[in-house]
Enzyme design. Structure first.
Site, PDB file in Angstrom:
ATOM      1  N   ASP B  52      76.756  10.198  -8.966  1.00 29.73           N
ATOM      2  CA  ASP B  52      76.416   9.039  -9.786  1.00 29.73           C
ATOM      3  C   ASP B  52      75.006   8.533  -9.504  1.00 29.73           C
ATOM      4  OD1 ASP B  52      78.717   8.635 -11.301  1.00 29.73           O
ATOM      5  OD2 ASP B  52      79.718   7.517  -9.697  1.00 29.73           O
ATOM      6  N   TYR B 110      81.619  14.889   1.769  1.00 27.34           N
ATOM      7  CA  TYR B 110      80.829  13.704   1.442  1.00 27.34           C
ATOM      8  C   TYR B 110      80.742  12.791   2.658  1.00 27.34           C
ATOM      9  CZ  TYR B 110      81.042  14.503  -3.666  1.00 27.34           C
ATOM     10  OH  TYR B 110      80.896  15.013  -4.939  1.00 27.34           O
TER      11      TYR B 110
END
Lengths: 248, 248
Positions: B52, B110
């Site tokens: 994002d 992540y």
């Protein structure tokens, strides 16, 4: 009138250095503006270390004679509400009347970060020296820096320090998550000294005997014998020490 | 025609996310432009994870069918010469004809960084959640995330994953120099899952039993039971795993 003592953190990327200059965005400028807003009058601050454009601070200390209109415990939040996001007051409080952030500092700690590979994420706080740093060579190179000695070889023109003799109590390389990080504690620092030291060590790490090379550079007392000045973004003023705190 | 495989690092601050959008600066846009410059024709890339706006990557992997005009070992440098400083190609090479960065990925790692105090220097890569993180509470909160289970509670609307069941092989908090850092490895990720997990753990750390709270949220399979989505800047796609590499 009281003496206010502030501990500042800032990201130096967006500043033309610490010290006020006409028509340039400086740390001193934005902090003095925030203080003026708080106090209703022009305030001058004095800083423990005047960092160059692009250099950072985690624990810069500044002092100012002000007429505080707020209780000390509310000053940090009130200033932060007026400051841009690249400067924060980490601590604020009143100091003894005689306190001066620069003249009273007993020692300062700086760090300089190198990158193992070029990195977009760390480009504002570390330097990629063109080839991967060799940590063990850097450690050997740093050894001759400790002690009390004339460090003129690492002093750039542009400052007039009281003395080129510095007492370095720590000069060491440690790994950090994206490379190697130099940390140095000394009683005072000559102009661009840390960056010249780093540039010299990075040059020396490729040679046969990094420690001997650094010793020769120091001995020469000649800036032309040292390496190039490392770029500003790797440098951070980590901490300033005063009498009540020891020198870590 | 060959399949090119690139490993990318980027600072997401200046991008409107990974995926191409009209009139917005995206990672895909600048990488495809650099590839087009190199290949003399329009090139489409496929990415392992579409990050994002504001999210970062250390090891994003992309693939593209191209007509390479250079030997593989010169592609990374040639692309980096055409890319802006907030994206770097860390590795480039040719992959088997069937390789697809997204479909072939077996797992992804992540990280998400929290700050101990508001920090100007780390504001682009970490989140200050308003109060200091309590590391041991966060560690307890993360325990129920490991294993194979339906994680719908952490899936935001806006994606249509093949399945809400994820196999999480690691979910752990460790200290980093300015706070606490969450690391998670899973076979696939739901839309904004990591940020919803972090928002939920940060909320849970203040409660009496962070592990029980996370278990209840998971069990509910209802996004409304989870905490708010943590902001994008703390997130980084660290690594993508393929068959030949194992999943760490």
């Amino acid at each position: 009138v009281a003496v206010l003592r502030l501990e500042l953190e800032y990201d130096g990327t967006g500043f033309a250095g610490f010290q006020v200059q006409p028509r340039a965005r400086t740390v001193q400028g934005v902090v003095e503006e925030a203080l003026a807003g708080l106090c209703g009058e022009r305030v001058r601050i004095a800083a423990a270390g005047r960092t160059d454009a692009g250099c950072h601070a985690r624990g810069q200390v500044v002092s100012a004679r002000v007429e505080p209109r707020l209780p000390p415990e509310r000053i940090a939040a009130a200033l932060n509400a007026r400051l841009p996001e690249d400067v924060r007051v980490r601590r604020a409080g009143l100091a003894p009347d005689s306190f001066h952030a620069r003249f009273d500092a007993r020692a300062r700690r700086y760090s300089y970060r190198l990158l193992d590979v070029p990195s977009p994420r760390w480009r504002r706080c570390a330097w990629w020296p063109g080839r991967p740093p060799r940590g063990e060579c850097l450690r050997r190179a740093a050894a001759p820096l400790t002690g009390e000695q004339d460090l003129s070889s690492f002093a750039s023109a542009g400052s007039t320090p009281s003395s080129p003799v510095c007492r370095v109590s720590r000069a060491a390389w440690e790994p950090w998550e994206a490379g190697w990080r130099f940390e140095i504690v000394a009683d005072h620092f000559l102009y661009r000294m840390v960056r010249a030291m780093v540039g010299t060590m990075v040059r020396a790490q490729a040679g046969p005997d990094p420690a001997a090379e650094l010793a020769r550079v120091i001995e020469a007392r000649d800036r032309r014998r040292a390496g190039p000045t490392a770029p500003p973004q790797g440098l951070c003023l980590e901490q300033v020490y005063y009498d009540e705190e020891g020198t870590g």
